[in-house]
Write an enzyme that holds these catalytic residues in place. Structure first.
Site, PDB file in Angstrom:
ATOM      1  N   GLU A 184      -3.066  -8.810   2.843  1.00 24.14           N
ATOM      2  CA  GLU A 184      -3.607  -9.309   4.112  1.00 24.14           C
ATOM      3  C   GLU A 184      -5.125  -9.207   4.175  1.00 24.14           C
ATOM      4  O   GLU A 184      -5.751  -9.789   5.069  1.00 24.14           O
ATOM      5  CB  GLU A 184      -2.976  -8.574   5.294  1.00 24.14           C
ATOM      6  CG  GLU A 184      -3.348  -7.117   5.434  1.00 24.14           C
ATOM      7  CD  GLU A 184      -2.577  -6.207   4.494  1.00 24.14           C
ATOM      8  OE1 GLU A 184      -2.824  -4.986   4.522  1.00 24.14           O
ATOM      9  OE2 GLU A 184      -1.712  -6.699   3.732  1.00 24.14           O
ATOM     10  N   CYS A 194       0.842  -1.197   0.000  1.00 25.43           N
ATOM     11  CA  CYS A 194       0.000   0.000   0.000  1.00 25.43           C
ATOM     12  C   CYS A 194       0.883   1.256   0.000  1.00 25.43           C
ATOM     13  O   CYS A 194       1.663   1.448  -0.927  1.00 25.43           O
ATOM     14  CB  CYS A 194      -0.989  -0.035   1.160  1.00 25.43           C
ATOM     15  SG  CYS A 194      -2.317   1.187   0.987  1.00 25.43           S
ATOM     16  N   HIS A 229      -3.896  -4.677  -0.720  1.00 23.34           N
ATOM     17  CA  HIS A 229      -3.612  -5.248   0.600  1.00 23.34           C
ATOM     18  C   HIS A 229      -3.691  -6.774   0.526  1.00 23.34           C
ATOM     19  O   HIS A 229      -4.790  -7.337   0.580  1.00 23.34           O
ATOM     20  CB  HIS A 229      -4.627  -4.747   1.625  1.00 23.34           C
ATOM     21  CG  HIS A 229      -4.470  -3.309   1.992  1.00 23.34           C
ATOM     22  ND1 HIS A 229      -3.623  -2.885   2.986  1.00 23.34           N
ATOM     23  CD2 HIS A 229      -5.043  -2.192   1.476  1.00 23.34           C
ATOM     24  CE1 HIS A 229      -3.684  -1.568   3.090  1.00 23.34           C
ATOM     25  NE2 HIS A 229      -4.532  -1.133   2.180  1.00 23.34           N
TER      26      HIS A 229
END
Length: 213
Positions: A195, A82, A193
């Site tokens: 995650e 990011c 992202h």
């Protein structure tokens, strides 16, 4: 056991990244740290980031970690996530901020007629938020096991514009095509992202753990 340092400097979703990495690589030693010695001792490093670019760069410098990241980028696998991707470039329109200048190019805000109020109901909102397919512009070990066009999760108002097209490894579309993954030598970085991107995001993290540039 591979030691992976997640750089903690006050501006990132560190714990989400840490949880995802631990899930993707239970055999690795994951360290969340802002200590230069611990970062430099790790075999590979993750640089996350979120929030305003000016604040990210300021807190990184105040934590004494700018030179550490520059050193890591010379000889260790480095993954930017990011704003951590954006920080690798020369400068950002957000606050007219000088960045790390590890990669040539700049960071620009989404702009154009499709983002103006005059576009009416068809107007695209900023930030760009949600799932978006990613085109794999070039093959890379971090794409292993991830199909071209796989959606990943984005939350951002700015995107990188690389001065060298050979740096571009992934693109997505939001009003126009924008770069969302870059790589050079031992550096790989993404705007999305991992995650927050379910199994394919975990696969990308696992690929990073196994990557030997």
């Amino acid at each position: 056991m591979k030691r992976i340092a997640i750089v903690e400097y006050g501006m990132g979703n560190y714990h989400s990244v840490e949880r995802a990495l631990r899930h993707a690589a239970p055999d690795a030693d994951i360290v969340l740290t802002g200590t230069p010695e611990h970062i430099l001792a790790a075999e590979r490093v993750v640089l996350p980031g979120q929030g305003a670019m000016g604040d990210c760069m300021r807190t990184l410098r105040e934590a004494g970690l700018q030179e550490v990241i520059l050193e890591v980028a010379r000889n260790k696998p480095l993954l930017g996530v990011c704003v951590g991707e954006q920080m690798l470039f020369e400068r950002s329109e957000e606050g007219l901020t000088d960045c790390l200048a590890l990669l040539p190019g700049e960071v620009k805000r989404f702009s154009g007629p499709m983002f103006d109020e005059s576009a009416g109901p068809a107007r695209l909102k900023i930030p760009h938020m949600g799932w978006n397919p990613v085109r794999q512009v070039q093959p890379h070990p971090l794409w292993d096991g991830i199909a071209d066009g796989t959606p990943f999760y984005f939350v951002h108002s700015y995107h990188v514009v690389a001065a060298d097209s050979t740096l571009v490894y992934g693109q997505a579309d939001y009003g126009y095509a924008f770069t969302c993954a870059v790589a050079r030598d031992n550096i790989f970085a993404v705007q999305f992202h991992p995650e927050k991107s379910a199994d394919d995001g975990l696969r990308l993290y696992r690929n990073f753990v196994d990557w030997n540039p």
